[in-house]
Write a protein that holds these residues in place. Structure first.
Motif, mmCIF file in Angstrom:
data_model
loop_
_atom_site.group_PDB
_atom_site.id
_atom_site.type_symbol
_atom_site.label_atom_id
_atom_site.label_comp_id
_atom_site.label_asym_id
_atom_site.label_seq_id
_atom_site.Cartn_x
_atom_site.Cartn_y
_atom_site.Cartn_z
ATOM 1 N N GLY A 99 0.610 -1.430 -0.301
ATOM 2 C CA GLY A 99 -0.084 0.233 0.636
ATOM 3 C C GLY A 99 0.446 1.082 0.249
ATOM 4 N N LEU A 100 1.779 1.163 0.433
ATOM 5 C CA LEU A 100 2.983 2.441 0.618
ATOM 6 C C LEU A 100 3.507 2.839 -0.318
ATOM 7 N N ALA A 101 4.644 1.165 -1.253
ATOM 8 C CA ALA A 101 5.143 1.674 -2.013
ATOM 9 C C ALA A 101 4.051 1.574 -3.536
ATOM 10 N N ASP A 102 5.394 1.978 -4.454
ATOM 11 C CA ASP A 102 4.199 2.193 -5.921
ATOM 12 C C ASP A 102 4.770 0.471 -6.565
ATOM 13 N N ALA A 103 5.506 -0.244 -6.529
ATOM 14 C CA ALA A 103 5.495 -1.799 -6.201
ATOM 15 C C ALA A 103 6.644 -2.345 -5.303
ATOM 16 N N TRP A 104 6.478 -3.240 -5.254
ATOM 17 C CA TRP A 104 7.271 -4.119 -4.483
ATOM 18 C C TRP A 104 7.350 -5.401 -5.381
ATOM 19 N N GLY A 105 8.337 -6.785 -4.400
ATOM 20 C CA GLY A 105 8.337 -7.928 -4.754
ATOM 21 C C GLY A 105 9.742 -8.751 -4.608
ATOM 22 N N HIS A 106 10.300 -9.294 -4.825
ATOM 23 C CA HIS A 106 11.163 -10.159 -4.044
ATOM 24 C C HIS A 106 11.811 -10.465 -5.708
ATOM 25 N N ARG A 107 13.155 -11.125 -5.302
ATOM 26 C CA ARG A 107 14.186 -12.260 -6.123
ATOM 27 C C ARG A 107 14.792 -13.224 -5.240
ATOM 28 N N VAL A 166 14.348 -9.138 -1.017
ATOM 29 C CA VAL A 166 12.315 -8.318 -1.398
ATOM 30 C C VAL A 166 12.692 -6.206 -1.229
ATOM 31 N N TRP A 167 11.768 -6.198 -2.308
ATOM 32 C CA TRP A 167 12.143 -4.839 -1.995
ATOM 33 C C TRP A 167 11.118 -3.720 -2.619
ATOM 34 N N ALA A 168 11.777 -2.939 -2.511
ATOM 35 C CA ALA A 168 10.390 -1.977 -2.525
ATOM 36 C C ALA A 168 10.015 -0.760 -3.368
ATOM 37 N N ARG A 169 9.731 -0.396 -4.260
ATOM 38 C CA ARG A 169 9.935 1.022 -5.038
ATOM 39 C C ARG A 169 9.388 2.040 -4.904
ATOM 40 N N PHE A 170 9.619 3.404 -4.623
ATOM 41 C CA PHE A 170 8.941 4.980 -4.349
ATOM 42 C C PHE A 170 9.457 5.477 -5.899
ATOM 43 N N THR A 171 8.044 5.943 -6.361
ATOM 44 C CA THR A 171 8.528 7.676 -7.197
ATOM 45 C C THR A 171 8.598 8.668 -6.543
ATOM 46 N N LEU A 172 9.416 9.529 -5.985
ATOM 47 C CA LEU A 172 9.469 10.711 -5.505
ATOM 48 C C LEU A 172 8.719 11.979 -6.432
ATOM 49 N N ALA A 173 8.245 12.753 -5.898
ATOM 50 C CA ALA A 173 7.149 13.669 -5.876
ATOM 51 C C ALA A 173 8.214 14.820 -6.570
ATOM 52 N N VAL A 174 7.850 15.446 -7.518
ATOM 53 C CA VAL A 174 9.196 16.925 -7.570
ATOM 54 C C VAL A 174 7.811 17.997 -7.912
ATOM 55 N N THR A 175 7.979 18.572 -7.283
ATOM 56 C CA THR A 175 7.338 19.960 -7.496
ATOM 57 C C THR A 175 8.035 20.731 -7.983
ATOM 58 N N ALA A 176 7.867 22.003 -8.359
ATOM 59 C CA ALA A 176 8.104 23.351 -8.853
ATOM 60 C C ALA A 176 8.773 23.932 -7.728
ATOM 61 N N GLU A 177 8.636 23.752 -6.575
ATOM 62 C CA GLU A 177 9.145 25.232 -5.165
ATOM 63 C C GLU A 177 10.508 24.084 -5.023
ATOM 64 N N ARG A 178 9.594 22.799 -4.220
ATOM 65 C CA ARG A 178 10.378 21.232 -3.974
ATOM 66 C C ARG A 178 11.276 20.570 -4.522
#
Length: 141
Positions: free
Chosen positions: A106-114, A122-134
């Motif tokens: 629920g927290l990560a954009d994707a997760w899995g294992h290898r 076991v991995w979890a991938r997150f995408t950073l939100a990039v905004t104009a001010e920060r």
């Protein structure tokens, strides 16, 4: 070039807070201190707890790696019990545990294992939100 923070902790529950502290410090050093940092730290807590709880290899160490590559943040937790792969399951309302992977999902954009040669990851991938001010991505990356 990606920024990476990698460390190992002994396979003991008492070292899980140490892993959280390392992750929170690395994120802060990279300028990530908001809700994303909380989500990554909580996910790390769940994955490290699973590793120290379910790894049946005696005297093992758990490897934690955090990689920031552009707008993507990758959390990897590895332990030497390569054949015990994580499985999600439905937890009953009275069960105290068993919800960690659902929380990570629920927290990560994707997760899995290898499976690796001598470990599982076991991995979890997150995408950073990039905004104009920060922007979360440090200028040096």
């Amino acid at each position: 070039m990606p920024a990476t923070e990698t460390f190992r902790i002994p396979k003991r529950r008492r070292h899980v807070p140490t892993a959280r502290q390392h992750i929170r410090k690395a994120l802060a050093d990279w300028g990530i201190t908001d809700e994303l940092a909380d989500a990554v730290v909580l996910s790390a807590n769940e994955l490290v707890t699973n590793a120290v709880t379910h790894c049946r290899t005696p005297y093992a160490q758990v490897r934690v790696a955090l990689t920031l590559d552009g707008p993507e943040l990758l959390l990897e937790v590895s332990d030497p019990d390569r054949d015990r792969l994580p499985q999600t399951h439905e937890s009953g309302p009275d069960e105290e545990g068993g919800r960690g992977l659902a929380l990570v999902a629920g927290l990560a954009d994707a997760w899995g294992h290898r499976q690796e040669t001598y470990a599982k990851c076991v991995w979890a991938r997150f995408t950073l939100a990039v905004t104009a001010e920060r922007a979360h991505v440090p200028a040096g990356l």
